[in-house]
Design an enzyme around this catalytic site. Sequence first.
Site, PDB file in Angstrom:
ATOM      1  N   ASN A 260       1.228  -0.976   0.392  1.00  0.00           N
ATOM      2  CA  ASN A 260      -0.028   0.141   0.104  1.00  0.00           C
ATOM      3  C   ASN A 260       0.830   1.007  -0.114  1.00  0.00           C
ATOM      4  O   ASN A 260      -0.090   2.513  -0.590  1.00  0.00           O
ATOM      5  CB  ASN A 260      -1.237   0.034   1.199  1.00  0.00           C
ATOM      6  CG  ASN A 260      -0.424  -0.365   2.841  1.00  0.00           C
ATOM      7  OD1 ASN A 260       0.956  -0.739   2.728  1.00  0.00           O
ATOM      8  ND2 ASN A 260      -1.039   0.294   3.509  1.00  0.00           N
TER       9      ASN A 260
ATOM     10  N   GLY B  57       2.099  -5.908   7.092  1.00  0.00           N
ATOM     11  CA  GLY B  57       1.207  -6.954   6.172  1.00  0.00           C
ATOM     12  C   GLY B  57      -0.177  -6.896   6.838  1.00  0.00           C
ATOM     13  O   GLY B  57      -0.577  -6.066   8.099  1.00  0.00           O
TER      14      GLY B  57
ATOM     15  N   THR C 191      -1.099 -13.327   7.955  1.00  0.00           N
ATOM     16  CA  THR C 191       0.586 -13.012   7.722  1.00  0.00           C
ATOM     17  C   THR C 191       1.319 -13.201   8.899  1.00  0.00           C
ATOM     18  O   THR C 191       2.499 -13.798   9.046  1.00  0.00           O
ATOM     19  CB  THR C 191       0.905 -12.510   5.991  1.00  0.00           C
ATOM     20  OG1 THR C 191       0.056 -12.159   5.176  1.00  0.00           O
ATOM     21  CG2 THR C 191       2.158 -13.166   5.529  1.00  0.00           C
TER      22      THR C 191
ATOM     23  N   GLU D 190       3.719  -5.493  12.508  1.00  0.00           N
ATOM     24  CA  GLU D 190       2.938  -4.242  12.479  1.00  0.00           C
ATOM     25  C   GLU D 190       1.782  -4.199  11.659  1.00  0.00           C
ATOM     26  O   GLU D 190       2.018  -5.078  10.249  1.00  0.00           O
ATOM     27  CB  GLU D 190       3.277  -3.209  11.575  1.00  0.00           C
ATOM     28  CG  GLU D 190       4.169  -2.835  12.396  1.00  0.00           C
ATOM     29  CD  GLU D 190       4.131  -1.760  13.543  1.00  0.00           C
ATOM     30  OE1 GLU D 190       3.422  -1.401  13.857  1.00  0.00           O
ATOM     31  OE2 GLU D 190       5.044  -1.681  14.764  1.00  0.00           O
TER      32      GLU D 190
ATOM     33  N   CYS E  26      -3.088   0.930   6.188  1.00  0.00           N
ATOM     34  CA  CYS E  26      -4.120   0.542   7.421  1.00  0.00           C
ATOM     35  C   CYS E  26      -3.853   1.531   8.573  1.00  0.00           C
ATOM     36  O   CYS E  26      -5.123   0.700   9.366  1.00  0.00           O
ATOM     37  CB  CYS E  26      -2.403   0.054   8.477  1.00  0.00           C
ATOM     38  SG  CYS E  26      -0.867   1.486   8.744  1.00  0.00           S
TER      39      CYS E  26
ATOM     40  N   GLU F 150       7.444   0.607  16.308  1.00  0.00           N
ATOM     41  CA  GLU F 150       8.607   0.924  15.039  1.00  0.00           C
ATOM     42  C   GLU F 150       8.816   2.587  15.922  1.00  0.00           C
ATOM     43  O   GLU F 150       7.568   3.351  16.512  1.00  0.00           O
ATOM     44  CB  GLU F 150       8.673   0.423  13.769  1.00  0.00           C
ATOM     45  CG  GLU F 150       8.449  -1.079  13.666  1.00  0.00           C
ATOM     46  CD  GLU F 150       8.301  -1.503  12.234  1.00  0.00           C
ATOM     47  OE1 GLU F 150       7.458  -0.721  11.462  1.00  0.00           O
ATOM     48  OE2 GLU F 150       8.769  -2.686  12.088  1.00  0.00           O
TER      49      GLU F 150
END
Length: 482
Positions: free
Chosen positions: A152, A228, A232, A250, A284, A463
């Site tokens: 994205n 992602g 996953t 994340e 997101c 992060e």
Amino acid sequence: MTMERIANYIDGRLEAPRSGCYIDNIEPATGQVYSLIADSDAADLEQAMTAANRAFPEWSALSAEERARLLLGIADRIEAETEPLARAESIDTGKPISLARQVDIPRAAANMRFFAHAITQFASEAHSMGPLAINYTLRQPLGVVACISPWNLPLYLLTWKIAPALASGNCVIAKPSELTPMTAYLLARICIDAGLPRGVLNILHGTGPRIGRALVAHPKIKAIAFTGGTRTGAEIARIAAPQFKKLSLELGGKNPTLVFADCDWDATLATTVRAAFFNQGQACLCGSRIFVERPIYERFRSDFLARAEALEPGDPLDEKTQQGALVSELHLHKVLSAIELGQQEGGTILAGGHRVTVPGRCAEGYFVKPTVFEDLAFDCRTNQEEIFGPVATLIPFESEAQVLEYANSTEYGLAATVWSRDVQRCHRVAQQLEAGVVWINTWMVRDLRTPFGGMKHSGVGREGGVEALRFFTEAKNVCIKL
Ligand code: NDP
């Protein structure tokens, strides 16, 4: 016409995949194949791992200033190449070129620059035990780490990971999304030009299940920074945890926007529409569940709809376009079936709800009109599951307690936005929201020093700033008897 072949970046060189296999790269705005992507496998990974391991001793021994100098050189080149990079990002993702130019590429340069400066200011702790002993903490690089990024915000999120990893002295093997590899490939060329030593950064292209999985499982990978989908992320954790690798995940979001009756009308409206449909809703941080206090609900709905309806999908390369294409045909169908589910669950479509044909070169592109639902319960699937597309729901609420219950009801906990002029309420609500990031009377304002990440199924770890530098280093306590 021969198509451009997107090569891997291994040991300082652009390399064709060992297997000679390539995957089609499709332009989402046209539905046409426009380049070929290296379909990497374990053989390419071994080559990258050998290069990264060889580069590590020298790279990690460089002074912070020297590493920073090299990263600043990359940042300068990204900035100088803003126009071609923005165009490449727009073609590869389907996002409007104006967005890539204003957000994606400047932020990629800012990521490199921020962590170049941050590493020169990074300090560790000392703990005195009076006359007995003193402890100090060393924070040493881990070795070879993996950075896996989504489609994205391709260059933005790739650099968000590799910059702190490299700044703190690690060597990196990165895997961008197979859907949007182009700017990572262009970044490799920039790194060669900037004189980044061979093997310090390696970029492998290909699919998640093939090269992504092999990278995660490789025993020499010390840490994985992944952005992602939640599913996953769970799969990566399942493979990495028994090997005791450091993990930063994340993941997805289903973010609430809380609009109280005393909000600043114009700012709330403009930003709430932007938060819902930014990047075609494929971020997101997008606010897809919009809770509006009952007394202003009718008026808010009508003003919100007018603005949503004015967002017309168009050719991403047209300067005037504000809504581009969705990233792939598969994702288009995922979004359309989510819209169908919303209707089956009793939702009323107030705007959009369908695919759009953009005439001319984009006639086969993956466009969806910004879609607004109402009449959906806060706990139905449409309001609980991430859609990651231009779909928002409007839900009225009666009280602070009720909106908090609604907002916190999903398994996600990434971001939330509150609109109100009541300062005490803003603080009170911020404390109770289950989200890693809370914005008050704004959205998407990012200070790169702040911790960034999600609660619950939106992620593990943070992060940004010192958090990222700590993630990419191992803390070692040294205790000296006095
Ligand atoms: P995916 O989880 O499908 O993919 C993310 C990356 O992981 C891609 O590079 C993908 O490769 C790779 N991958 C896929 N399967 C595996 C595997 N088994 N092992 C290792 N790597 C793998 O997410 P999307 O690309 O679809 O991105 C959208 C998702 O990302 C959304 O859920 C969104 O919320 C989340 N996201 C979260 C952000 C955050 O900061 N919290 C920011 C942006 C997005 P490939 O694509 O080539 O298959």
